[in-house]
Design a protein around this motif. Structure first.
Motif, PDB file in Angstrom:
ATOM      1  N   GLU A   1       0.827  -1.204   0.000  1.00  0.00           N
ATOM      2  CA  GLU A   1       0.000   0.000   0.000  1.00  0.00           C
ATOM      3  C   GLU A   1       0.867   1.261   0.000  1.00  0.00           C
ATOM      4  N   GLU A   2       1.893   1.265   0.816  1.00  0.00           N
ATOM      5  CA  GLU A   2       2.780   2.426   0.870  1.00  0.00           C
ATOM      6  C   GLU A   2       3.514   2.608  -0.460  1.00  0.00           C
TER       7      GLU A   2
ATOM      8  N   VAL B   1       4.216   5.364  -5.770  1.00  0.00           N
ATOM      9  CA  VAL B   1       4.214   5.312  -7.233  1.00  0.00           C
ATOM     10  C   VAL B   1       3.087   6.180  -7.796  1.00  0.00           C
ATOM     11  N   ALA B   2       1.929   6.182  -7.147  1.00  0.00           N
ATOM     12  CA  ALA B   2       0.807   7.007  -7.589  1.00  0.00           C
ATOM     13  C   ALA B   2       1.181   8.488  -7.607  1.00  0.00           C
TER      14      ALA B   2
ATOM     15  N   GLU C   1       2.337   9.593 -10.965  1.00  0.00           N
ATOM     16  CA  GLU C   1       1.395   9.326 -12.050  1.00  0.00           C
ATOM     17  C   GLU C   1       1.468  10.360 -13.175  1.00  0.00           C
ATOM     18  N   ASP C   2       1.678  11.625 -12.818  1.00  0.00           N
ATOM     19  CA  ASP C   2       1.703  12.673 -13.828  1.00  0.00           C
ATOM     20  C   ASP C   2       2.899  12.575 -14.770  1.00  0.00           C
ATOM     21  N   ILE C   3       3.959  11.860 -14.379  1.00  0.00           N
ATOM     22  CA  ILE C   3       5.115  11.752 -15.271  1.00  0.00           C
ATOM     23  C   ILE C   3       5.359  10.346 -15.791  1.00  0.00           C
ATOM     24  N   LEU C   4       4.673   9.358 -15.214  1.00  0.00           N
ATOM     25  CA  LEU C   4       4.830   7.974 -15.668  1.00  0.00           C
ATOM     26  C   LEU C   4       3.599   7.534 -16.462  1.00  0.00           C
ATOM     27  N   SER C   5       3.848   6.776 -17.473  1.00  0.00           N
ATOM     28  CA  SER C   5       2.721   6.236 -18.245  1.00  0.00           C
ATOM     29  C   SER C   5       2.877   4.734 -18.419  1.00  0.00           C
ATOM     30  N   ILE C   6       3.356   4.066 -17.371  1.00  0.00           N
ATOM     31  CA  ILE C   6       3.533   2.606 -17.441  1.00  0.00           C
ATOM     32  C   ILE C   6       2.455   1.909 -16.656  1.00  0.00           C
TER      33      ILE C   6
END
Length: 151
Positions: free
Chosen positions: A136-137, A142-143, A146-151
């Motif tokens: 969860e942590e 990682v969330a 989200e704005d810079i990752l698209s995996i």
């Protein structure tokens, strides 16, 4: 050249280390001058002479006679930038102040961070890396990317 991954090493009995070969060319190659400086995460950044010059140039513009948070931070960082003198076998000894700051003892981790290299005390690195064992942590961390990752 981008730096990624990590390499665990042991500091030799005389307190010497060697830059792992997988990172050496990104820092300027064999024989090039390298520097270490403090990082606000409690580790050290290992940087090329070119990057050191860039950082010194930018931060020296912030230092003033006025006591401000920015000038204090710049002062602390600038005063920590230290050339790592390598011996004939490409080993270096960390200055005592940097070693103490990062809590470096016997085992270390070099971690590639894209355009920079971090040097961690292995126990501190393990504490940071333990987030992976808490799904969860880790998901929340990682969330936040989200704005810079698209995996």
């Amino acid at each position: 050249m981008m730096m990624s991954g990590m390499v665990s090493l042991t500091v030799d009995p005389k307190g010497r280390l060697r830059i792992p070969s997988k990172y050496r060319s990104a820092l300027g190659g064999e024989g090039s001058v390298i520097y270490a400086m403090i990082n606000s995460n409690g580790c050290l950044n290992i940087i090329s002479q070119e990057k050191a010059n860039e950082i010194i140039s930018k931060l020296s513009k912030v230092v003033s006679i006025a006591v401000t948070e920015r000038s204090t931070a710049a002062r602390l960082i600038l005063s920590s930038v230290s050339e790592l003198k390598e011996d004939g076998q490409d080993r270096f000894t960390l200055p005592p102040m940097l070693k103490k700051f990062a809590g470096i003892n016997k085992n270390v981790v070099f971690a590639g961070m894209g355009n920079s290299l971090e040097l961690w005390d292995a126990d501190k690195w393990d504490e940071l890396h333990n987030i992976v064992s808490n799904p969860e942590e880790f998901r929340q961390a990682v969330a936040s990317l989200e704005d810079i990752l698209s995996i």
